[in-house]
Design a protein around this motif. Structure first.
Motif, mmCIF file in Angstrom:
data_model
loop_
_atom_site.group_PDB
_atom_site.id
_atom_site.type_symbol
_atom_site.label_atom_id
_atom_site.label_comp_id
_atom_site.label_asym_id
_atom_site.label_seq_id
_atom_site.Cartn_x
_atom_site.Cartn_y
_atom_site.Cartn_z
ATOM 1 N N ILE A 34 0.883 -1.166 0.000
ATOM 2 C CA ILE A 34 0.000 0.000 0.000
ATOM 3 C C ILE A 34 0.918 1.211 0.000
ATOM 4 N N SER A 35 0.938 1.936 -1.123
ATOM 5 C CA SER A 35 1.930 2.975 -1.340
ATOM 6 C C SER A 35 1.308 4.350 -1.524
ATOM 7 N N ASP A 36 2.147 5.343 -1.272
ATOM 8 C CA ASP A 36 1.811 6.732 -1.547
ATOM 9 C C ASP A 36 2.643 7.176 -2.747
ATOM 10 N N TYR A 37 2.090 8.090 -3.551
ATOM 11 C CA TYR A 37 2.743 8.527 -4.777
ATOM 12 C C TYR A 37 2.727 10.045 -4.877
ATOM 13 N N ARG A 38 3.852 10.603 -5.316
ATOM 14 C CA ARG A 38 3.923 12.022 -5.641
ATOM 15 C C ARG A 38 3.561 12.146 -7.114
ATOM 16 N N ILE A 39 2.653 13.073 -7.408
ATOM 17 C CA ILE A 39 2.159 13.252 -8.770
ATOM 18 C C ILE A 39 2.429 14.684 -9.207
ATOM 19 N N VAL A 40 2.981 14.818 -10.401
ATOM 20 C CA VAL A 40 3.164 16.135 -11.006
ATOM 21 C C VAL A 40 2.532 16.071 -12.393
ATOM 22 N N ARG A 65 -0.536 -1.102 -4.707
ATOM 23 C CA ARG A 65 0.317 -1.180 -5.887
ATOM 24 C C ARG A 65 0.314 -2.552 -6.547
ATOM 25 N N ARG A 66 -0.405 -3.515 -5.997
ATOM 26 C CA ARG A 66 -0.524 -4.835 -6.635
ATOM 27 C C ARG A 66 -1.565 -4.816 -7.759
ATOM 28 N N LYS A 71 -5.065 1.080 -13.074
ATOM 29 C CA LYS A 71 -5.724 1.532 -11.835
ATOM 30 C C LYS A 71 -4.949 2.703 -11.230
ATOM 31 N N LEU A 72 -3.614 2.601 -11.260
ATOM 32 C CA LEU A 72 -2.791 3.692 -10.732
ATOM 33 C C LEU A 72 -2.961 4.941 -11.583
#
Length: 88
Positions: A34-40, A65-66, A71-72
């Motif tokens: 279960i991840s967090d993502y930085r988005i630009v 993230r699986r 989906k991401l």
């Protein structure tokens, strides 16, 4: 990091191709399940909407993230639509 470039190709004529958007998605939680993502996100000026080029930065929290990359991408696109864009 995922980098997505969005190109407009008028009439399918490749010499007229231009980039109208870019999305960068980077994992900021050591590849946890279960991840967090930085988005630009960046968007070119849109003469049809009379908007200037703009940029947005935000975080997607708690993504499994699986799941598939699609989906991401959808979650990131949904997240930037909610965020505050800044004109360049």
């Amino acid at each position: 990091m995922l980098v997505i470039d969005i190109h407009l190709v008028p009439g399918g004529f490749d010499p007229m191709k231009r980039t109208i958007g870019t999305l960068r998605i980077g994992n900021i939680s050591d590849l946890s399940d279960i991840s967090d993502y930085r988005i630009v996100g960046m968007e070119a000026a849109n003469p049809f909407r009379n908007t200037p080029p703009r940029i947005v930065e935000c975080v997607l929290v708690g993504h499994d993230r699986r799941q598939s990359v699609w989906k991401l991408l959808k979650a990131a696109a949904d997240r930037i639509e909610e965020a505050d864009w800044v004109p360049l």
